[in-house]
Scaffold this active site. Structure first.
Site, short mmCIF file in Angstrom:
data_model
loop_
_atom_site.label_atom_id
_atom_site.label_comp_id
_atom_site.label_asym_id
_atom_site.label_seq_id
_atom_site.Cartn_x
_atom_site.Cartn_y
_atom_site.Cartn_z
CD GLU A 1 76.54 130.33 133.83
OE1 GLU A 1 75.40 129.82 133.64
OE2 GLU A 1 77.28 130.67 132.89
CG ASP B 1 78.09 135.26 131.66
OD1 ASP B 1 77.14 135.61 130.91
OD2 ASP B 1 78.27 134.08 132.01
CG ASP C 1 80.33 131.80 129.46
OD1 ASP C 1 81.18 131.02 129.00
OD2 ASP C 1 79.14 131.49 129.66
CG HIS D 1 77.18 127.97 129.40
ND1 HIS D 1 76.83 129.05 128.63
CD2 HIS D 1 77.03 126.89 128.62
CE1 HIS D 1 76.47 128.64 127.43
NE2 HIS D 1 76.56 127.32 127.40
CD GLU E 1 66.86 120.77 130.61
OE1 GLU E 1 67.72 121.06 129.75
OE2 GLU E 1 66.55 119.60 130.89
#
Length: 238
Positions: free
Chosen positions: A9, A7, A157, A152, A52
């Site tokens: 970000e 995963d 994750d 997150h 965001e």
């Protein structure tokens, strides 16, 4: 079979628009056993995260400014994932960012390094058509505890995804799981789950005999049912 639950970000949603990686999380599983040999790296993206995106991962510019750039960790990352199957939820998103970073360095795409890619979002859509199949939704459906997921995080994750995958493919200790098909072997398409044909005559199943007290309790229940039905217990009709 070595699998890496993967995963990332990022600073935003669009790798082609210049957004960059800020975190990589990898969780290793070998032959359906989590090994603990994980990889977690924060990355200086050399740009700010969109507002965001920052709300999602919480990684500030100040925090990331002291972290290595992707060029500095590329060899470590490539060596770690080399030859493994990457298991990713919504694979095109994460791979788009990784390949954009690789292209900046003049490196081949990550597909040339790994053994294959399995997209758990596609698996979930096949298993649960018409239902929500985000990682959070799958955690709820498959009883994977994600209560610590305030932000997150790539490693968290990836760890949740590993548990979701294990549950989606019928658990680590299932008697009927076909390990090769669960890892994409045997020529099956990614996202398919194949079950091994099992001869249950191999298993010695114990026979539990009711005790005298249990038999008496059973007869008492039957008598009460007989009374309540007006003597119409059809299962005792001859």
């Amino acid at each position: 079979m070595r699998q890496i639950f993967f995963d990332t970000e990022t600073t935003g949603l669009y790798a082609e628009g210049g957004d960059r990686l800020v975190e990589i999380g990898c969780v290793e599983m070998v032959n359906r056993q989590l090994t603990g040999n994980n990889l977690h790296i924060y990355i200086n993206p050399e740009r700010s995260s969109h507002e965001e995106a920052l709300k999602v991962h919480g990684l500030t510019d100040e925090f990331l400014s002291t972290k290595p750039k992707f060029a500095e960790i590329a060899d470590q990352f490539i060596e770690y994932v080399s030859g493994a199957e990457l298991v990713i939820h919504n694979a095109p998103f994460d791979l788009g960012f990784v390949n954009a970073e690789m292209k900046r360095l003049g490196r081949p795409p990550i597909h040339d390094v790994v053994a294959g890619v399995r997209d758990t979002l596609l698996m979930a859509r096949d298993l649960y058509p018409g239902k929500a199949n985000s990682l959070d939704a799958l955690c709820r459906r498959l009883e994977v505890d994600n209560s610590n997921r305030t932000f997150h995080g790539a490693l968290l994750d990836a760890e949740l995804l590993a548990q979701v995958y294990i549950n989606m493919t019928r658990g680590q200790d299932s008697l009927v799981i076909d390990e090769s098909s669960a890892s994409g072997g045997g020529g099956h398409a990614a996202g398919e789950t194949q079950l091994e044909s099992v001869d249950f005559s191999r298993f010695a199943l114990p026979v539990l005999v009711a005790s005298e007290a249990e038999l008496q309790a059973h007869e008492k229940v039957l008598a009460e049912l007989d009374k309540a039905s007006g003597g119409k217990r059809i299962w005792q009709a001859h």
